[in-house]
Design an enzyme around this catalytic site. Structure first.
Site, PDB file in Angstrom:
ATOM      1  N   ASP A 232      45.994  34.021  43.182  1.00  0.00           N
ATOM      2  CA  ASP A 232      45.495  34.483  41.887  1.00  0.00           C
ATOM      3  C   ASP A 232      44.109  33.886  41.614  1.00  0.00           C
ATOM      4  O   ASP A 232      43.941  32.671  41.638  1.00  0.00           O
ATOM      5  CB  ASP A 232      46.476  34.103  40.776  1.00  0.00           C
TER       6      ASP A 232
ATOM      7  N   SER B 174      45.046  39.687  35.505  1.00  0.00           N
ATOM      8  CA  SER B 174      46.054  39.679  36.567  1.00  0.00           C
ATOM      9  C   SER B 174      47.072  40.797  36.403  1.00  0.00           C
ATOM     10  O   SER B 174      47.670  41.243  37.382  1.00  0.00           O
ATOM     11  CB  SER B 174      46.770  38.326  36.603  1.00  0.00           C
TER      12      SER B 174
ATOM     13  N   PHE C 201      62.454  26.450  38.616  1.00  0.00           N
ATOM     14  CA  PHE C 201      62.288  25.018  38.883  1.00  0.00           C
ATOM     15  C   PHE C 201      61.501  24.277  37.806  1.00  0.00           C
ATOM     16  O   PHE C 201      61.170  23.110  37.987  1.00  0.00           O
ATOM     17  CB  PHE C 201      61.642  24.842  40.258  1.00  0.00           C
TER      18      PHE C 201
ATOM     19  N   GLU D 253      53.020  34.299  45.393  1.00  0.00           N
ATOM     20  CA  GLU D 253      51.804  34.071  44.611  1.00  0.00           C
ATOM     21  C   GLU D 253      51.416  32.597  44.543  1.00  0.00           C
ATOM     22  O   GLU D 253      52.234  31.750  44.165  1.00  0.00           O
ATOM     23  CB  GLU D 253      51.971  34.584  43.177  1.00  0.00           C
TER      24      GLU D 253
ATOM     25  N   ASP E 156      44.221  30.208  40.036  1.00  0.00           N
ATOM     26  CA  ASP E 156      43.583  30.812  38.862  1.00  0.00           C
ATOM     27  C   ASP E 156      43.544  29.845  37.679  1.00  0.00           C
ATOM     28  O   ASP E 156      42.527  29.729  36.994  1.00  0.00           O
ATOM     29  CB  ASP E 156      44.379  32.067  38.488  1.00  0.00           C
TER      30      ASP E 156
ATOM     31  N   HIS F 146      41.617  39.062  41.579  1.00  0.00           N
ATOM     32  CA  HIS F 146      40.274  39.030  41.008  1.00  0.00           C
ATOM     33  C   HIS F 146      39.656  37.706  41.426  1.00  0.00           C
ATOM     34  O   HIS F 146      40.333  36.840  41.970  1.00  0.00           O
ATOM     35  CB  HIS F 146      40.324  39.128  39.479  1.00  0.00           C
TER      36      HIS F 146
HETATM   37 ZN   LIG Z   1      43.462  34.198  35.091  1.00  0.00          ZN
END
Ligand SMILES: [Zn+2]
Length: 485
Positions: A57, A107, A274, A318, A323, A365
């Site tokens: 991300d 996202s 978790f 992911e 990010d 992105h």
């Molecule tokens: Zn972001």
């Protein structure tokens, strides 16, 4: 036109300076080896039994470059020439990430393009661009099938693994269809949306029809699944983890040990939550990470669980906190998360057979991370920009860092407008790289991101492509577009 007599030509040749023999130059040799490897590549046009989509991300190109330098330097090797695991994959493309309504995607729209082939509006997940953000009434008519739902409908298994809440935008893009990415739990929704029949994202994960429900879902976000009384945030009093366990053989785990103890042969669908919210950053693992599996551990377990299905599987993995580090302008977090993401991909590469498994690595992105200045080779990537070892001094008389989130003539020039990074601990885990515009959270950026691939269908990953094209490659590799094969 200039005509040279043959005599002039001979004289010119005789006068030509001698060239050094490059054959022993290490860069030259590395180039020859790379050419030999590429000459040996033959596209695998076969069908993929499994597809694993790795989504970093916010992992723009500059994050990959800085990430490889950081990862190499932390191992004590030459960072600039080292590679992250996925940089060795032979097929690459650039992906244009703009969304249906903005130059720079979020996202939600980014993952929707990748998992459904349709570009939508920012904030929207699993719906076409006709849907309007936060408008529940626009959900029903605009739902689009995700690659995971298509795989499930064909009898394959599907899963999602993340370091964020499992209800966060990117993992939700595997199984949810919502007008608003923030509707993660029921108390995140306005009453009118609930009353109009829209479901929060956690409910969508649990209540999916049995034939479409994910077989593996791992990450954080327990709070969206548990009622108040059990430490959660649900207002409807439901314990969605108990509802998950009703499925035959289903397991719900909350620690790395419980996850490790699961016997794939004897376990049905697995929900692993978790943390109450996002999983901690890797740099916080010593303090907050007790019992939290690494992304690599979750990835390999997910593969073992999904691999039971002889028809194959789709899995999203992911690296969600790459990010989040960049939203903080905190390169140390961004780069440690990038290195962890690379490890998870390596763990998968060590496990799968690339003859029948397509691996795609990409980002939704980019982020505004800039690598600039002329720091010496092997200078710390988290240090000061330099000129042959000397720090470069900006217009305000102070040096600046190699990594920043915007530099240039528009930067602050008064003596006290900008802190002096040379007087700060730039290697501190909480150091914020400097920024041109002070915002509480850094903005995404809009340039293209990389796509890296290997396995059946990977050869279709080349050129400059739309983000939504990645869906077509996965669908084709699975053979779900039978008419086009
Ligand atoms: Zn972001």
């Amino acid at each position: 036109m200039i005509r040279l007599s043959s005599l002039t030509l001979v004289a010119a040749l005789l006068a030509a300076p001698a060239f050094a023999a490059p054959a022993t130059d290490p860069y030259y040799k590395a180039g020859e080896a790379a050419l030999a490897r590429n000459l040996a590549i033959t596209p695998n046009t076969g069908r993929a039994k499994n597809v694993i989509l790795f989504l970093g991300d916010g992992m723009g190109i500059s994050t990959i470059t800085a990430g490889r330098i950081f990862e190499g330097q932390s191992r004590g090797v030459d960072g600039e020439s080292s590679s992250l695991s996925f940089e060795k994959l032979p097929w690459t493309a650039l992906s244009k990430t703009y969304s249906h309504d903005t130059q720079v995607t979020d996202s939600a729209a980014g993952i929707t393009a990748i998992t459904t082939g349709v570009k939508t509006r920012n904030k929207v997940i699993g719906l076409t661009g006709a849907a309007q953000p936060e408008q529940c009434a626009t959900e029903a008519a605009n739902r689009v099938e995700t690659i995971a739902e298509i795989a499930k409908a064909h009898g394959l298994s599907a899963g999602a693994v993340t370091t964020t809440r499992i209800t966060h935008a990117t993992p939700a893009g595997v199984y949810a269809h919502t007008a608003y990415r923030d509707w993660e739990g029921d108390t995140d929704m306005p009453l009118e949306a609930t009353q109009a029949g829209c479901k929060d994202i956690a409910r969508q994960l649990i209540e999916a029809p049995a034939n479409l429900r994910l077989d593996v879902a791992m990450g954080g976000g327990r709070s969206r699944f548990l009622p108040d009384a059990a430490g959660g945030k649900r207002g409807d009093g439901r314990d969605l983890t108990a509802e998950w366990r009703k499925a035959s053989g289903a397991a719900y785990v909350t620690t790395a040990d419980q996850l490790a103890a699961l016997d794939p042969a004897r376990t049905g669908p697995v929900l692993g939550l978790f943390a109450n919210e996002h999983l901690p950053y890797e740099v916080e693992r010593p303090i907050l990470g007790e019992g939290v599996p690494t992304l690599a551990q979750m990835t390999t377990k997910a593969i073992d669980l999904l691999n039971k299905n002889p028809k194959g599987y789709f899995l999203l993995v992911e690296g969600g906190k790459i990010d989040m580090g960049s939203h903080l302008n905190n390169a140390k977090r961004t780069l440690t998360e990038t290195a962890e993401f690379s490890k998870a991909i390596q763990a998968a590469l060590d496990k799968v057979d690339l003859k029948d498994t397509l691996i795609i690595v990409t980002a939704d992105h980019s982020h505004g991370l800039v690598i600039s200045g002329y720091a010496s080779r092997n200078a710390p990537i988290l240090g000061l920009a330099g000129n042959e070892g000397e720090p470069i001094v900006a217009g305000d008389g102070k040096p600046y860092s190699v990594l920043s989130f915007a530099t240039g003539p528009g930067g602050p020039e008064g003596q006290n407008l900008r802190a002096d990074p040379a007087k700060e601990d730039m290697d501190d885990v909480d150091y914020h790289q400097q920024a041109l515009a002070n915002l509480p959270s850094a903005a995404h950026s809009g340039e293209d991101v990389g796509v890296f691939a290997d396995g059946p269908g990977a050869w279709l990953v080349h050129g400059v492509v739309e983000e939504s094209y990645i869906f077509q490659v996965m669908r084709h590799a699975f053979g779900f577009d039978a008419d086009k094969r």
